[in-house]
Motif scaffolding. Structure first.
Motif, PDB file in Angstrom:
ATOM      1  N   CYS A 159       4.571 -45.320   6.881  1.00 16.13           N
ATOM      2  CA  CYS A 159       5.701 -45.963   6.195  1.00 16.13           C
ATOM      3  C   CYS A 159       5.272 -46.982   5.158  1.00 16.13           C
ATOM      4  O   CYS A 159       6.113 -47.494   4.425  1.00 16.13           O
ATOM      5  CB  CYS A 159       6.636 -46.611   7.209  1.00 16.13           C
ATOM      6  SG  CYS A 159       5.916 -48.060   7.981  1.00 16.13           S
ATOM      7  N   CYS A 218       0.215 -49.170   6.799  1.00 15.22           N
ATOM      8  CA  CYS A 218       0.595 -48.051   7.660  1.00 15.22           C
ATOM      9  C   CYS A 218       0.586 -46.759   6.836  1.00 15.22           C
ATOM     10  O   CYS A 218       1.232 -46.685   5.785  1.00 15.22           O
ATOM     11  CB  CYS A 218       1.984 -48.289   8.237  1.00 15.22           C
ATOM     12  SG  CYS A 218       2.600 -46.883   9.159  1.00 15.22           S
ATOM     13  N   CYS A 268       7.702 -48.192  11.823  1.00 15.65           N
ATOM     14  CA  CYS A 268       7.962 -46.760  12.020  1.00 15.65           C
ATOM     15  C   CYS A 268       7.438 -46.221  13.348  1.00 15.65           C
ATOM     16  O   CYS A 268       7.722 -45.083  13.698  1.00 15.65           O
ATOM     17  CB  CYS A 268       7.377 -45.942  10.870  1.00 15.65           C
ATOM     18  SG  CYS A 268       5.584 -45.853  10.917  1.00 15.65           S
TER      19      CYS A 268
HETATM   20 FE    FE Z   1       4.712 -47.533   9.767  1.00 13.60          FE
END
Ligand code: FE
Length: 220
Positions: free
Chosen positions: A25, A22, A9
């Motif tokens: 995302c 993350c 992302c």
């Molecule tokens: Fe990400």
């Protein structure tokens, strides 16, 4: 300090190690790549774009043996769709009309106003007709900008798109076949309103998650 970019992302993490997951995302740490150490902002040229503003790198598509003319045109069309944000643009059609349609349905019921029900049903028809474009551009964005990585965020967005499309189809067919639904039998009316609300909820979740994929300069 070291910096790491999520290849799914584009989120930038600062620290000695990449995060386990993350926060944008949900991709795991293996999807993070190390970036060059941070440059002193004072030393940076004002024209130089900040790292955060850069869009996630498009992933190279596997080279086919010999792409045909049609494949080349299609690939160029997909590049343009990603470059000029065809998905966020097209998604404004249902996201703008869907709440209006749902509100009109409720007002039609409350005020026993048939013209509002008519307006709601035509608005919902446009929502339904826009969904193939929304899904196609969304799929293209997902493949090109995010490498087709099927994280929870993207799975949820796909499920929401499916819910909106399916319910819009049911609501449109229902309201055109039974135009008097908003003044009709209470039990069916409740179901009709519930389907409208479920659609609105799914569109809201998809829009919220889509907003998380847009990284603004200065965001952490
Ligand atoms: Fe990400």
């Amino acid at each position: 300090m070291k910096r790491w970019r999520c290849t799914v992302c584009g989120y930038i993490h600062k620290g000695e190690e990449p995060p386990d997951k993350c926060p944008v995302c949900g991709a795991d740490r293996s999807k993070f790549e190390a970036l060059e150490p941070e440059v002193d902002p004072a030393a940076q040229s004002p024209e130089a774009p900040a790292e955060k503003t850069s869009a996630p790198q498009p992933h190279a598509t596997p080279a086919a043996a010999a792409p045909t003319g049609f494949q080349k045109i299609l690939a160029q069309a997909h590049d343009l769709m990603v470059k000029y944000h065809a998905h966020p643009i097209s998604v404004h059609i249902p996201n703008g009309l869907l709440p209006v349609s749902v509100i009109f349905v409720f007002l039609a019921v409350i005020f026993k106003c048939e013209p509002l029900a008519v307006a709601a049903r035509y608005n919902m028809l446009v929502v339904l007709l826009a969904m193939p474009l929304v899904i196609y551009t969304g799929y293209t964005d997902w493949k090109r900008r995010f490498g087709g990585n099927l994280t929870n965020l993207f799975t949820t967005k796909m499920v929401c798109a499916g819910i909106v499309s399916g319910l819009a189809f049911i609501v449109v067919i229902w309201s055109f076949v039974r135009p008097g639904i908003t003044q009709g039998e209470a039990s069916l009316l409740w179901l009709f309103m519930l389907l409208n609300l479920a659609m609105l909820a799914a569109a809201t979740v998809a829009g919220y998650l889509g907003g998380k994929l847009i990284i603004f300069p200065g965001d952490e």
